[in-house]
Design a protein around this motif. Sequence first.
Motif, PDB file in Angstrom:
ATOM      1  N   ASN A  89      33.695  54.906  31.861  1.00  0.00           N
ATOM      2  CA  ASN A  89      35.012  54.289  31.788  1.00  0.00           C
ATOM      3  C   ASN A  89      34.954  52.955  32.532  1.00  0.00           C
ATOM      4  N   PRO A  90      35.038  51.824  31.806  1.00  0.00           N
ATOM      5  CA  PRO A  90      34.913  50.519  32.464  1.00  0.00           C
ATOM      6  C   PRO A  90      35.998  50.246  33.493  1.00  0.00           C
ATOM      7  N   ARG A  91      37.146  50.903  33.380  1.00  0.00           N
ATOM      8  CA  ARG A  91      38.212  50.703  34.358  1.00  0.00           C
ATOM      9  C   ARG A  91      37.834  51.266  35.727  1.00  0.00           C
ATOM     10  N   GLN A  92      36.832  52.150  35.755  1.00  0.00           N
ATOM     11  CA  GLN A  92      36.376  52.733  37.022  1.00  0.00           C
ATOM     12  C   GLN A  92      35.254  51.920  37.666  1.00  0.00           C
ATOM     13  N   SER A  93      34.667  50.998  36.914  1.00  0.00           N
ATOM     14  CA  SER A  93      33.558  50.187  37.437  1.00  0.00           C
ATOM     15  C   SER A  93      34.011  49.296  38.574  1.00  0.00           C
ATOM     16  N   LEU A 116      25.772  36.368  43.165  1.00  0.00           N
ATOM     17  CA  LEU A 116      26.206  37.211  44.273  1.00  0.00           C
ATOM     18  C   LEU A 116      25.911  38.647  43.912  1.00  0.00           C
ATOM     19  N   LEU A 117      25.184  39.359  44.755  1.00  0.00           N
ATOM     20  CA  LEU A 117      24.757  40.724  44.478  1.00  0.00           C
ATOM     21  C   LEU A 117      24.997  41.584  45.714  1.00  0.00           C
ATOM     22  N   GLY A 118      25.655  42.734  45.490  1.00  0.00           N
ATOM     23  CA  GLY A 118      25.952  43.637  46.590  1.00  0.00           C
ATOM     24  C   GLY A 118      24.729  44.327  47.148  1.00  0.00           C
ATOM     25  N   ILE A 120      30.425  32.583  33.191  1.00  0.00           N
ATOM     26  CA  ILE A 120      30.334  33.585  34.267  1.00  0.00           C
ATOM     27  C   ILE A 120      30.112  34.963  33.651  1.00  0.00           C
ATOM     28  N   GLU A 121      29.253  35.739  34.298  1.00  0.00           N
ATOM     29  CA  GLU A 121      28.980  37.111  33.881  1.00  0.00           C
ATOM     30  C   GLU A 121      29.151  38.007  35.100  1.00  0.00           C
ATOM     31  N   ILE A 122      29.857  39.106  34.903  1.00  0.00           N
ATOM     32  CA  ILE A 122      30.171  40.024  35.991  1.00  0.00           C
ATOM     33  C   ILE A 122      29.680  41.406  35.608  1.00  0.00           C
ATOM     34  N   GLU A 123      29.006  42.079  36.533  1.00  0.00           N
ATOM     35  CA  GLU A 123      28.543  43.447  36.301  1.00  0.00           C
ATOM     36  C   GLU A 123      29.217  44.384  37.277  1.00  0.00           C
ATOM     37  N   GLY A 124      29.574  45.563  36.775  1.00  0.00           N
ATOM     38  CA  GLY A 124      30.163  46.596  37.609  1.00  0.00           C
ATOM     39  C   GLY A 124      29.418  47.904  37.446  1.00  0.00           C
ATOM     40  N   LEU A 125      29.451  48.730  38.458  1.00  0.00           N
ATOM     41  CA  LEU A 125      28.799  50.043  38.437  1.00  0.00           C
ATOM     42  C   LEU A 125      29.847  51.141  38.501  1.00  0.00           C
ATOM     43  N   SER A 126      29.564  52.251  37.799  1.00  0.00           N
ATOM     44  CA  SER A 126      30.457  53.404  37.817  1.00  0.00           C
ATOM     45  C   SER A 126      29.661  54.667  37.523  1.00  0.00           C
ATOM     46  N   THR A 127      30.144  55.788  38.005  1.00  0.00           N
ATOM     47  CA  THR A 127      29.506  57.073  37.692  1.00  0.00           C
ATOM     48  C   THR A 127      29.970  57.595  36.337  1.00  0.00           C
ATOM     49  N   THR A 128      30.995  56.957  35.759  1.00  0.00           N
ATOM     50  CA  THR A 128      31.486  57.355  34.439  1.00  0.00           C
ATOM     51  C   THR A 128      31.344  56.181  33.476  1.00  0.00           C
ATOM     52  N   GLY A 139      33.185  44.713  44.450  1.00  0.00           N
ATOM     53  CA  GLY A 139      34.049  45.865  44.661  1.00  0.00           C
ATOM     54  C   GLY A 139      35.331  45.838  43.854  1.00  0.00           C
ATOM     55  N   MET A 140      35.660  44.687  43.253  1.00  0.00           N
ATOM     56  CA  MET A 140      36.878  44.622  42.436  1.00  0.00           C
ATOM     57  C   MET A 140      36.740  45.504  41.204  1.00  0.00           C
ATOM     58  N   LYS A 141      37.868  45.927  40.678  1.00  0.00           N
ATOM     59  CA  LYS A 141      37.930  46.742  39.460  1.00  0.00           C
ATOM     60  C   LYS A 141      38.238  45.844  38.259  1.00  0.00           C
ATOM     61  N   GLU A 142      38.105  46.417  37.065  1.00  0.00           N
ATOM     62  CA  GLU A 142      38.336  45.668  35.837  1.00  0.00           C
ATOM     63  C   GLU A 142      39.726  45.027  35.808  1.00  0.00           C
ATOM     64  N   ARG A 143      40.748  45.739  36.237  1.00  0.00           N
ATOM     65  CA  ARG A 143      42.116  45.187  36.193  1.00  0.00           C
ATOM     66  C   ARG A 143      42.216  43.916  37.037  1.00  0.00           C
ATOM     67  N   ASP A 144      41.479  43.863  38.162  1.00  0.00           N
ATOM     68  CA  ASP A 144      41.486  42.670  39.016  1.00  0.00           C
ATOM     69  C   ASP A 144      40.814  41.493  38.318  1.00  0.00           C
ATOM     70  N   ILE A 145      39.695  41.776  37.662  1.00  0.00           N
ATOM     71  CA  ILE A 145      38.960  40.730  36.947  1.00  0.00           C
ATOM     72  C   ILE A 145      39.835  40.137  35.848  1.00  0.00           C
ATOM     73  N   ILE A 146      40.464  40.991  35.055  1.00  0.00           N
ATOM     74  CA  ILE A 146      41.304  40.530  33.942  1.00  0.00           C
ATOM     75  C   ILE A 146      42.538  39.795  34.456  1.00  0.00           C
ATOM     76  N   ARG A 147      43.089  40.240  35.565  1.00  0.00           N
ATOM     77  CA  ARG A 147      44.241  39.539  36.158  1.00  0.00           C
ATOM     78  C   ARG A 147      43.858  38.114  36.561  1.00  0.00           C
ATOM     79  N   ILE A 148      42.648  37.919  37.049  1.00  0.00           N
ATOM     80  CA  ILE A 148      42.210  36.606  37.522  1.00  0.00           C
ATOM     81  C   ILE A 148      41.655  35.745  36.386  1.00  0.00           C
TER      82      ILE A 148
END
Length: 180
Positions: A103-107, A175-177, A93-101, A56-65
Amino acid sequence: MFKKLVSGISLGILFILNPAAMGESNNLDFDNNVLNKSNKNAIDVGKISIGNIKLGMKERDIIRILGKPKSRNIKYDDVCYGSYITTWKYNGIEIEGLSTTNNPRQSEVHQIITLSPRYPTEKGVKVGDGISKARKSYSAFISRVNGNNLAYSNDAYGGLVFSSSTQGVIRTIRLLGASC
């Protein structure tokens, strides 16, 4: 002797004709099974982290960590999720995010996979540990073993999976949602 035999046969017939008498049910919801004496629950993947990254984290959280990724890719998946998938790759480590757009910042993070001991779970289990440490750390949850995989499933076909070598050493943590 005859009475014991008749009562045993009668009990067996009762179980064959009425599985509910034995605690079984035609309902596929195994959590409601009377014989399921376990007080264990499905894992809540929202409380799990790998390398301090949570679903559920966003790109900004990943980059901050973790800092800037080695690479970031975006693709549209029309087969499974019907969403844009952003993949952030780091060493180990590899991280995947989902978004309707696109825009990776929305993933929002929906999957994390690590092959490195630098990224432990929130309970301190990491690649290179014995699988017994994972079993002990997550013993409060329902688990399944399939070959060299120890899986803690959630209700959405996701969960936490530890893959180990034949010697019982953890090689991968995933870990998979939810799965499609």
